[in-house]
Design a protein around this motif. Structure first.
Motif: not given
Length: 420
Positions: A130, A357-358, A360
Motif C-alpha cells: 500500500v 488502513p494502517e 496491513e
C-alpha cells in the motif's frame, strides 16, 4: 521518478528473497543436507521435515502479533530490515555446514531459522504494497513484484547450477570436496538477498503508525489481537472469510509447484534434466503470467482474476489427470503455471483493498497464519488420493479437488466496493 524508484526498490526485495526460497529451501541446500550431510536420506529428510514443521507452527503463532506491533509502532520497514538481516546471516552461516553427519543439526537449525524469519519478513513486505501503489495500480504493482520473485529465483538458480553445482571445478576454483561447492552456494544466496534488499530501505519510506498503543509486553498483544478478531467478526466478516477461503486455494497453488516435478518424472517419464528444464520454463511462464494478471487485476478487480485463474487451473489440472504423454504435460503444465502467479498476486491485492488502513501488517500476519493452518491440505490430498487409487494421476486429482474447494469458498466473498 520517485514513485518508480519506490516500486522498483520494493520489487527488488522479492527478487533477492527468491534466492533463499529457490536455492536454500527447495532445490539445492536442503537436498545437500538430506543426501550429503545426513547419515542417510530418510533420517535427514525426517529431521528436516520435523523442524520445518516447528518453523511453520512458530509462523502461525507469532506472525499476526509481529505484524500488529509493526503497524502500531510505525516500524514496518525497521522490522522488515531486522528479519531480512537474520535470514541473510543464517543463510551465510550455512557455509560452515560440511558434508559430515555431525554438521546436520547446525544446518537444519540454520535453515529453520531462515524459514521462520523469511515468513516474518514477508508479512511486512506484503503490507508495504500500500506504500508503493495507488488504488488504480495496486494490481499491476503486486503482479510486478510477484513476477520479480519468479524471475529472480530463475536467474539465481541458473547461475548457481552452472557456476557451482554442475562443474567439477566451479567459480573461484571451488570443488565438491567437503561440500565446498554447495557451501559456496549458501554464501552466494546470502549476498544475492542482501544486495537486492538494499534498494527497498533506500527508496521506500517508513509506514505511519496506526495510532494504537504499543504494549511493552509482547504476549499482551495477543489480548489485543483477540479483541481485534472479535471486532472483525462483527464488522469485517468478509475479511475473515477471505482469509480462510484463500488459505485453502493457496495451499493448492503451492502443491502445484511442490509436486509438479514429482509428477513429471513419475507419471510422464521426464528425466532429471527434463525436470530442471521444465522448472526453468515454468518459472518464466509464471512470472509472465503474474505480470499479465496484475494488469488485468486493475481492470476487472482481484476477485475476477482469482476466480478465473482457479477455474482455469481446475480445468487444466483435470486435463492432466486424463491426458497421456510428455507433450500433454508440457502444454497443460506450463499453462497451469501461467495462472498460479495471477491467483497469488490478486489474493494479495484483494486483502490490501479490503483491510482497514494502517492495519496491513496485522492482516498479512493473519494471512500467513491461516495459510500455515491448512498447509497440510495439498500434501494430504495428493498422498491420500495416491493411497486410495494407487496412481500419481489420482494424486493430481486430489490437488484439483483442493483448488475447487478453495474456489467454492471464495465465490461468496463480496468484492471490494468499486471493483469486481
Amino acid at each position: 521518478m520517485n514513485a518508480l524508484r519506490k516500486v522498483l526498490g520494493w520489487a527488488l526485495w522479492d527478487w533477492g528473497s527468491s534466492a533463499f526460497n529457490a536455492i536454500i529451501l527447495t532445490f539445492v541446500f536442503t537436498v545437500y543436507l538430506t543426501k550429503a550431510v545426513a547419515p542417510d536420506p530418510d533420517s535427514g529428510s525426517a529431521s528436516l521435515g520435523i523442524r520445518l514443521t516447528i518453523a511453520g507452527v512458530c509462523v502461525a503463532l507469532f506472525a499476526p502479533v509481529t505484524g500488529q506491533r509493526s503497524d502500531a509502532g510505525g516500524r514496518r520497514k525497521l522490522w522488515l530490515g531486522v528479519h531480512t538481516a537474520i535470514v541473510v546471516l543464517s543463510t551465510a552461516a550455512l557455509f560452515f555446514v560440511r558434508d559430515e553427519p555431525s554438521y546436520l543439526l547446525l544446518g537444519i537449525v540454520l535453515v529453520t531459522v531462515g524459514s521462520v524469519f523469511s515468513e516474518f519478513a514477508a508479512v511486512n513486505y506484503n503490507a508495504m504494497l500500500v506504500q508503493v501503489s495507488r488504488k488504480d495500480n495496486v494490481g499491476r504493482i503486486s503482479g510486478f513484484g510477484w513476477s520479480m520473485g519468479y524471475f529472480g529465483g530463475l536467474i539465481a538458480l541458473t547461475i548457481v547450477l552452472f557456476a557451482f553445482v554442475q562443474p567439477e571445478v566451479g567459480l573461484f576454483g571451488v570443488t565438491s570436496e567437503g561440500g565446498l561447492n554447495i557451501r559456496a552456494v549458501a554464501l552466494f544466496s546470502a549476498v544475492w538477498f542482501g544486495l537486492f534488499a538494499i534498494p527497498l530501505f533506500l527508496f521506500v519510506p517508513e509506514a505511519p503508525a496506526s495510532g494504537e498503543r504499543l504494549r511493552h509486553n509482547f504476549f499482551a498483544s495477543y489480548v489485543v489481537l483477540a479483541k481485534r478478531l472479535a471486532r472483525m467478526w462483527r464488522t469485517e466478516r468478509r475479511t475473515l472469510w477471505f482469509l480462510a477461503a484463500s488459505a485453502v486455494y493457496r495451499d493448492g497453488l503451492a502443491a502445484i509447484f511442490t509436486f509438479g516435478g514429482v509428477v513429471a518424472a513419475g507419471t510422464f517419464g521426464f528425466s532429471s534434466t527434463e525436470v530442471v528444464i521444465f522448472a526453468i520454463a515454468a518459472n518464466l511462464v509464471a512470472g509472465l503470467g503474474a505480470l499479465a494478471g496484475g494488469r488485468l487485476d486493475d481492470r476487472v478487480g482481484p476477485k475476477a482474476v482469482i476466480v478465473g485463474s482457479l477455474v482455469a487451473l481446475a480445468v487444466l489440472g483435470a486435463a492432466l489427470v486424463l491426458l497421456p504423454g510428455k507433450a500433454a504435460f508440457w502444454v497443460c503444465g506450463l499453462a497451469l503455471t501461467a495462472f498460479v502467479g495471477p491467483a497469488q498476486s490478486a489474493s494479495r491485492t484483494f486483502l490490501t483493498r479490503i483491510v482497514q488502513p494502517e492495519r496491513e501488517g496485522e492482516a498479512f500476519g493473519l494471512y500467513a497464519t491461516t495459510g500455515r493452518a491448512v498447509s497440510f491440505l495439498g500434501p494430504l490430498a495428493f498422498s491420500g488420493f495416491i493411497g486410495l487409487f494407487g496412481t500419481q494421476r489420482a494424486g493430481m486429482a486430489g490437488i484439483v479437488l483442493v483448488l475447487v474447494a478453495g474456489l467454492a469458498a471464495v465465490l461468496p466473498v463480496r468484492a471490494p466496493k468499486g471493483v469486481q
